[in-house]
Scaffold this motif. Structure first.
Motif, mmCIF file in Angstrom:
data_model
loop_
_atom_site.group_PDB
_atom_site.id
_atom_site.type_symbol
_atom_site.label_atom_id
_atom_site.label_comp_id
_atom_site.label_asym_id
_atom_site.label_seq_id
_atom_site.Cartn_x
_atom_site.Cartn_y
_atom_site.Cartn_z
ATOM 1 N N ALA A 596 0.832 -1.211 0.000
ATOM 2 C CA ALA A 596 0.000 0.000 0.000
ATOM 3 C C ALA A 596 0.862 1.255 0.000
ATOM 4 O O ALA A 596 0.592 2.219 -0.742
ATOM 5 C CB ALA A 596 -0.928 -0.010 1.212
ATOM 6 N N VAL A 597 1.919 1.266 0.849
ATOM 7 C CA VAL A 597 2.783 2.442 0.928
ATOM 8 C C VAL A 597 3.532 2.648 -0.387
ATOM 9 O O VAL A 597 3.653 3.780 -0.888
ATOM 10 C CB VAL A 597 3.761 2.300 2.111
ATOM 11 N N ALA A 598 4.049 1.555 -0.979
ATOM 12 C CA ALA A 598 4.812 1.672 -2.230
ATOM 13 C C ALA A 598 3.924 2.169 -3.369
ATOM 14 O O ALA A 598 4.340 2.994 -4.188
ATOM 15 C CB ALA A 598 5.441 0.328 -2.586
ATOM 16 N N LEU A 599 2.704 1.668 -3.442
ATOM 17 C CA LEU A 599 1.781 2.149 -4.475
ATOM 18 C C LEU A 599 1.459 3.627 -4.277
ATOM 19 O O LEU A 599 1.475 4.409 -5.239
ATOM 20 C CB LEU A 599 0.493 1.330 -4.450
ATOM 21 N N ALA A 600 1.175 3.986 -3.020
ATOM 22 C CA ALA A 600 0.856 5.390 -2.751
ATOM 23 C C ALA A 600 2.039 6.287 -3.077
ATOM 24 O O ALA A 600 1.884 7.352 -3.698
ATOM 25 C CB ALA A 600 0.442 5.553 -1.288
ATOM 26 N N GLY A 601 3.237 5.870 -2.683
ATOM 27 C CA GLY A 601 4.424 6.671 -2.958
ATOM 28 C C GLY A 601 4.710 6.787 -4.438
ATOM 29 O O GLY A 601 5.052 7.866 -4.945
ATOM 30 N N SER A 602 4.578 5.679 -5.165
ATOM 31 C CA SER A 602 4.842 5.700 -6.601
ATOM 32 C C SER A 602 3.848 6.591 -7.330
ATOM 33 O O SER A 602 4.221 7.361 -8.228
ATOM 34 C CB SER A 602 4.786 4.270 -7.163
ATOM 35 N N LEU A 603 2.565 6.498 -6.964
ATOM 36 C CA LEU A 603 1.553 7.326 -7.606
ATOM 37 C C LEU A 603 1.751 8.802 -7.280
ATOM 38 O O LEU A 603 1.596 9.672 -8.151
ATOM 39 C CB LEU A 603 0.161 6.874 -7.176
ATOM 40 N N ALA A 604 2.114 9.084 -6.013
ATOM 41 C CA ALA A 604 2.356 10.480 -5.640
ATOM 42 C C ALA A 604 3.550 11.040 -6.402
ATOM 43 O O ALA A 604 3.520 12.173 -6.900
ATOM 44 C CB ALA A 604 2.593 10.574 -4.129
ATOM 45 N N SER A 605 4.607 10.222 -6.521
ATOM 46 C CA SER A 605 5.786 10.662 -7.265
ATOM 47 C C SER A 605 5.465 10.866 -8.737
ATOM 48 O O SER A 605 5.939 11.815 -9.365
ATOM 49 C CB SER A 605 6.913 9.637 -7.095
ATOM 50 N N ALA A 606 4.658 9.960 -9.302
ATOM 51 C CA ALA A 606 4.264 10.098 -10.707
ATOM 52 C C ALA A 606 3.465 11.373 -10.927
ATOM 53 O O ALA A 606 3.658 12.084 -11.921
ATOM 54 C CB ALA A 606 3.457 8.876 -11.138
ATOM 55 N N ALA A 607 2.563 11.691 -9.987
ATOM 56 C CA ALA A 607 1.751 12.909 -10.114
ATOM 57 C C ALA A 607 2.622 14.157 -10.037
ATOM 58 O O ALA A 607 2.440 15.108 -10.812
ATOM 59 C CB ALA A 607 0.685 12.931 -9.024
ATOM 60 N N LEU A 608 3.597 14.165 -9.095
ATOM 61 C CA LEU A 608 4.480 15.318 -8.976
ATOM 62 C C LEU A 608 5.333 15.476 -10.226
ATOM 63 O O LEU A 608 5.506 16.593 -10.744
ATOM 64 C CB LEU A 608 5.372 15.165 -7.737
ATOM 65 N N GLY A 609 5.871 14.360 -10.739
ATOM 66 C CA GLY A 609 6.664 14.432 -11.963
ATOM 67 C C GLY A 609 5.857 14.930 -13.143
ATOM 68 O O GLY A 609 6.361 15.680 -13.985
ATOM 69 N N TYR A 610 4.605 14.520 -13.218
ATOM 70 C CA TYR A 610 3.712 14.992 -14.275
ATOM 71 C C TYR A 610 3.561 16.511 -14.195
ATOM 72 O O TYR A 610 3.643 17.215 -15.217
ATOM 73 C CB TYR A 610 2.350 14.304 -14.121
ATOM 74 N N ALA A 611 3.365 17.017 -12.965
ATOM 75 C CA ALA A 611 3.192 18.460 -12.786
ATOM 76 C C ALA A 611 4.454 19.219 -13.164
ATOM 77 O O ALA A 611 4.394 20.275 -13.814
ATOM 78 C CB ALA A 611 2.808 18.755 -11.338
ATOM 79 N N VAL A 612 5.616 18.659 -12.789
ATOM 80 C CA VAL A 612 6.880 19.312 -13.132
ATOM 81 C C VAL A 612 7.077 19.333 -14.643
ATOM 82 O O VAL A 612 7.501 20.340 -15.226
ATOM 83 C CB VAL A 612 8.053 18.603 -12.432
ATOM 84 N N GLY A 613 6.773 18.201 -15.307
ATOM 85 C CA GLY A 613 6.904 18.147 -16.760
ATOM 86 C C GLY A 613 6.007 19.152 -17.448
ATOM 87 O O GLY A 613 6.407 19.803 -18.420
ATOM 88 N N ALA A 614 4.770 19.297 -16.933
ATOM 89 C CA ALA A 614 3.843 20.268 -17.516
ATOM 90 C C ALA A 614 4.356 21.688 -17.326
ATOM 91 O O ALA A 614 4.213 22.540 -18.213
ATOM 92 C CB ALA A 614 2.460 20.097 -16.889
ATOM 93 N N ALA A 615 4.977 21.948 -16.146
ATOM 94 C CA ALA A 615 5.491 23.291 -15.872
ATOM 95 C C ALA A 615 6.717 23.608 -16.723
ATOM 96 O O ALA A 615 6.872 24.728 -17.220
ATOM 97 C CB ALA A 615 5.822 23.417 -14.384
ATOM 98 N N LEU A 616 7.601 22.627 -16.893
ATOM 99 C CA LEU A 616 8.813 22.862 -17.683
ATOM 100 C C LEU A 616 8.493 23.039 -19.163
ATOM 101 O O LEU A 616 9.166 23.794 -19.867
ATOM 102 C CB LEU A 616 9.789 21.698 -17.504
ATOM 103 N N GLY A 617 7.520 22.309 -19.661
ATOM 104 C CA GLY A 617 7.148 22.425 -21.068
ATOM 105 C C GLY A 617 7.876 21.431 -21.945
ATOM 106 O O GLY A 617 8.921 20.874 -21.580
ATOM 107 N N ARG A 618 7.325 21.225 -23.114
ATOM 108 C CA ARG A 618 7.814 20.193 -24.023
ATOM 109 C C ARG A 618 9.255 20.440 -24.470
ATOM 110 O O ARG A 618 10.085 19.528 -24.474
ATOM 111 C CB ARG A 618 6.885 20.123 -25.240
ATOM 112 N N ASN A 619 9.583 21.670 -24.837
ATOM 113 C CA ASN A 619 10.917 21.946 -25.369
ATOM 114 C C ASN A 619 11.997 21.719 -24.323
ATOM 115 O O ASN A 619 13.060 21.149 -24.604
ATOM 116 C CB ASN A 619 10.980 23.377 -25.895
ATOM 117 N N THR A 620 11.737 22.152 -23.093
ATOM 118 C CA THR A 620 12.730 21.983 -22.028
ATOM 119 C C THR A 620 12.953 20.512 -21.724
ATOM 120 O O THR A 620 14.099 20.047 -21.602
ATOM 121 C CB THR A 620 12.278 22.720 -20.757
#
Length: 738
Positions: A596-620
């Motif tokens: 349960a903890v590993a799934l929650a951590g992985s999903l939270a990390s994936a969500a944060l990475g998604y947000a960072v990627g959206a903020a940085l933009g495609r070219n960066t």
């Protein structure tokens, strides 16, 4: 209502509706197992250089001839017969390629045929199982090639129950199997070709061997003992030399000579190999070009492509008459489930389109009362008495784009002697089913004016053709058939995508490193545990101290969970391996809480990475990740949830890169998170179970815990090996003579 179209002429076009057009020095049609197995046996006795057997099934215990005609000095069972050949011809090489079928099919097959044939101990005979095909596909070709001078292609496998005569007597004791039972009467067709056409089939057989094994086989030297003419050698010469250059059997009369033939294939898209759908295209072309009659014998009628082509001809005014011979029901519960549903649906649609009564579907029956069904396994089509086709392809979806297939087709000029031969084949097949002579069929067709009228005129009690009963599909049938689950048309989209993701232009996809890294990580952790539990470390600490250390460093619920989630979030930003975090989670929390903890951590990390990627933009993100970003981004954008799940299951890119790429590519967040959960859940479950069980082994000397740890590790290693075998290799096109 459609108007009558003007059919065009049929042409064989390599690269479109066939792979090769080659001249067959001789051609003969072999109807039913008695004719084919005997011809194979006598041709194989003349083999000098190479025998290739490629099949859907291979049973070493089947007889090749009925006992009353088999020569006593030559083994009659297939396995001992091949041993006999290998022992007596020092230059002969024998290659047998058999489909590596799923367990459900193995229940009806010979187990471990290689162990039953002593010729496998010889260095000149080889057996291989073909598993190089997409998930759910089959190696379905049925080919034999002898010295590249003679080849057999069709629907007949070296499988139990195939040996039958054209009489199809229900109680023919010669068909009795090892279990003492007489199998159902069995009807099938093979075609024999010689010369250039046989060499072309040999190229296809060697290509299939290469794809299955990675081994390149050399072609037989065309000048090594080749005759090159029909009258090479003589009757006296053949008697003096039991191994003549020409493997064509002495008692097999060629029905056509110097005849161009087309060879059509199906090959699925698989590990970089492009899809080949020549079989499907040739069906469409031949049906579209029919003017008067289309005669079909097949095991199934479930192909949407063929159904659409037939429906269009039935909707025309004054189109061709269509006669189809099918079995009363498919053999085996798998086929009945997979094909019966769709066949009812397709036949219903064809009957709806048949506004002029030109569709006639029959089943052959035998026995005194005509109550014993004959299993129709043939795959044959004859159009207008001038086009003939025999091969391995069923009229189902999978034969059009998923299974490996090989068909041979011939085309004669109207009114030519060759057209008379092809017409005779059709009439002979109808005569077999109607229990009469071929000449009777020809007279009935001429007198009644059509195939169906001739059949109605010749039908009788006992051996005959019966109309296939109408069985309309219900709503459930339609839903299952339209889904394509039971009869897929091509390589599945997930598997195609997996091939694209791992194909980086070489033979060593990047995720192999990840799989190796997984195994190395688990091995190091296991070795570490063994060191402290059973090795020198066991003398430094007692079991109680180990347990105390694990408990002491295990975090409390709230504080520990916060720290662990923070580790996942931070690790996901700095590209720290998520695998290490998952292993640590299982060690600290145990298997189920750790999951349960590993799934929650992985999903939270994936969500944060998604947000960072959206903020940085495609070219960066593209500047940071390079071309790998483009590949992952394109796949994610095209397939949504399935793409994300596959990328998570197949580690073709680092966890952090996938997160950034998804955000930068503006993949729908909901699809992204759902795919991440779907793709990562199996791996996280396996790893946390392993590390949690490792924790139990560290804190307990219980042999059960240790055994469970070993079982879980074996499952993980097996799964990783399967993934590598399944998706890790990329087949490189070309090579050899294929």
């Amino acid at each position: 209502m459609s108007q009558k179209s003007t059919p065009g002429d049929l042409h064989f076009v390599p690269g479109k509706n066939c792979g090769y057009v080659a001249t067959a020095d001789r051609v003969a049609l072999l109807v039913d197992g008695e004719a084919y197995f005997s011809a194979f046996k006598h041709a194989a006795l003349k083999a000098r250089h190479a025998i290739y057997i490629v099949g859907w099934d291979f049973n070493s215990r089947i007889p090749l001839e009925f006992p009353d005609v088999a020569a006593p000095d030559v083994p009659n069972e297939l396995g001992p017969f091949l041993s006999y050949l290998a022992e007596r011809r020092p230059n002969l090489r024998i290659h047998v390629l058999n489909w590596d079928s799923p367990l459900l099919y193995k229940l009806d097959r010979e187990w471990l045929p290689r162990m039953r044939i002593r010729w496998f101990a010889q260095s000149r005979a080889f057996f291989a199982l073909d598993d190089q095909h997409p998930l759910g596909a089959a190696q379905h070709q049925k080919m034999v090639v002898i010295d590249d001078r003679m080849a057999f292609v069709g629907g007949i496998d070296f499988s139990a129950g195939r040996l039958d005569s054209r009489a199809h007597a229900p109680e023919d004791a010669r068909r009795r199997g090892p279990d003492g039972k007489i199998p159902q009467p069995y009807h099938d067709i093979q075609i024999a070709v010689a010369g250039e056409a046989a060499r072309a089939v040999g190229r296809i057989a060697r290509e299939r061997w290469r794809l299955a094994t990675g081994e390149h086989l050399d072609a037989v030297d065309a000048g090594a003992g080749a005759t090159g003419s029909d009258d090479a050698g003589g009757e006296d010469t053949r008697r003096e030399d039991p191994w003549p250059d020409d493997p064509w059997p002495d008692d097999l009369a060629p029905e056509l000579v110097k005849m161009p033939v087309a060879i059509a294939r199906t090959r699925p898209a698989w590990k970089g190999l492009p899809e080949i759908r020549e079989v499907e295209t040739l069906y469409r072309d031949s049906i579209a070009c029919a003017r008067e009659t289309i005669y079909i014998e097949n095991q199934y009628l479930t192909s949407s492509t063929v159904a659409d082509a037939l429906r269009k001809r039935l909707e025309e005014t004054g189109g061709p008459e269509i006669v189809i011979i099918l079995p009363r029901e498919p053999s085996g519960w798998i086929e009945q489930t997979a094909m019966g549903i769709n066949q009812r649906r397709i036949l219903s649609k064809l009957r709806e389109a048949d506004h002029e009564g030109r569709l006639h579907v029959y089943i052959p029956m035998t026995g005194d009362r005509g109550d014993v069904p004959i299993m129709v396994h043939a795959k044959a089509m004859i159009v207008d008495g001038r086009y003939a086709r025999v091969g391995s392809s069923n009229l189902n979806n999978r034969s059009m784009g998923l299974d490996s297939e090989c068909d041979i087709a011939l085309l004669a000029d109207p009114g030519s002697p060759e057209s008379d031969v092809i017409t005779g084949w059709r009439d002979g097949l109808l005569a077999e089913h109607l229990g009469c002579e071929r000449e009777e069929v020809a007279r009935a067709i001429a007198g009644e004016g059509s195939l169906a009228a001739a059949i109605a005129f010749l039908r009788r009690e006992g051996r005959s053709l019966h109309s296939l009963p109408t069985s309309p599909p219900d709503d459930i049938d339609a839903m299952i058939a339209e889904s394509g689950i039971l009869d897929p048309m091509a390589t599945s989209e997930p598997e195609r995508l997996a091939d694209e993701l791992v194909d980086n232009g070489g033979n060593r996809p990047p995720f192999r490193k990840a799989l190796v890294g997984l195994l190395v990580t688990l091995a190091i952790v296991t070795a570490f545990a063994a060191f402290w539990r059973f090795g020198p470390g066991a003398e430094l600490v007692q079991a109680e101290r180990v347990e105390d250390m694990v408990i002491r460093f295990s975090p409390g619920w709230w504080s520990g969970l916060s720290l662990m989630l923070a580790a996942y979030l931070l690790g996901g930003l700095v590209m720290f391996p998520v695998l290490v975090l998952i292993v640590a989670t299982g060690l600290l929390y145990g298997p189920w809480t750790g999951l349960a903890v590993a799934l929650a951590g992985s999903l939270a990390s994936a969500a944060l990475g998604y947000a960072v990627g959206a903020a940085l933009g495609r070219n960066t993100v593209q500047r940071i990740a390079g071309k790998r970003f483009r590949q992952v981004s394109q796949a994610l954008a095209r397939r949504g949830i399935i793409s994300v799940a596959l990328i998570r299951m197949l580690p073709v890119a680092p966890f952090t890169l996938v997160n950034f790429a998804a955000g930068a590519s503006q993949i729908r967040f909901r699809d992204y998170m759902a795919g991440t959960l779907l793709g990562m859940a199996p791996g996280i479950t396996a790893i946390t179970l392993f590390s949690g069980q490792l924790r139990a082994a560290l804190t307990s000397a219980d042999p059960v815990d240790i055994a469970l740890l070993g079982i879980i590790l074996a499952i993980i290693v097996g799964a990783a090996a399967w993934f590598w075998r399944r998706f890790g290799g990329r087949v490189v096109e070309g090579g050899g003579d294929a």
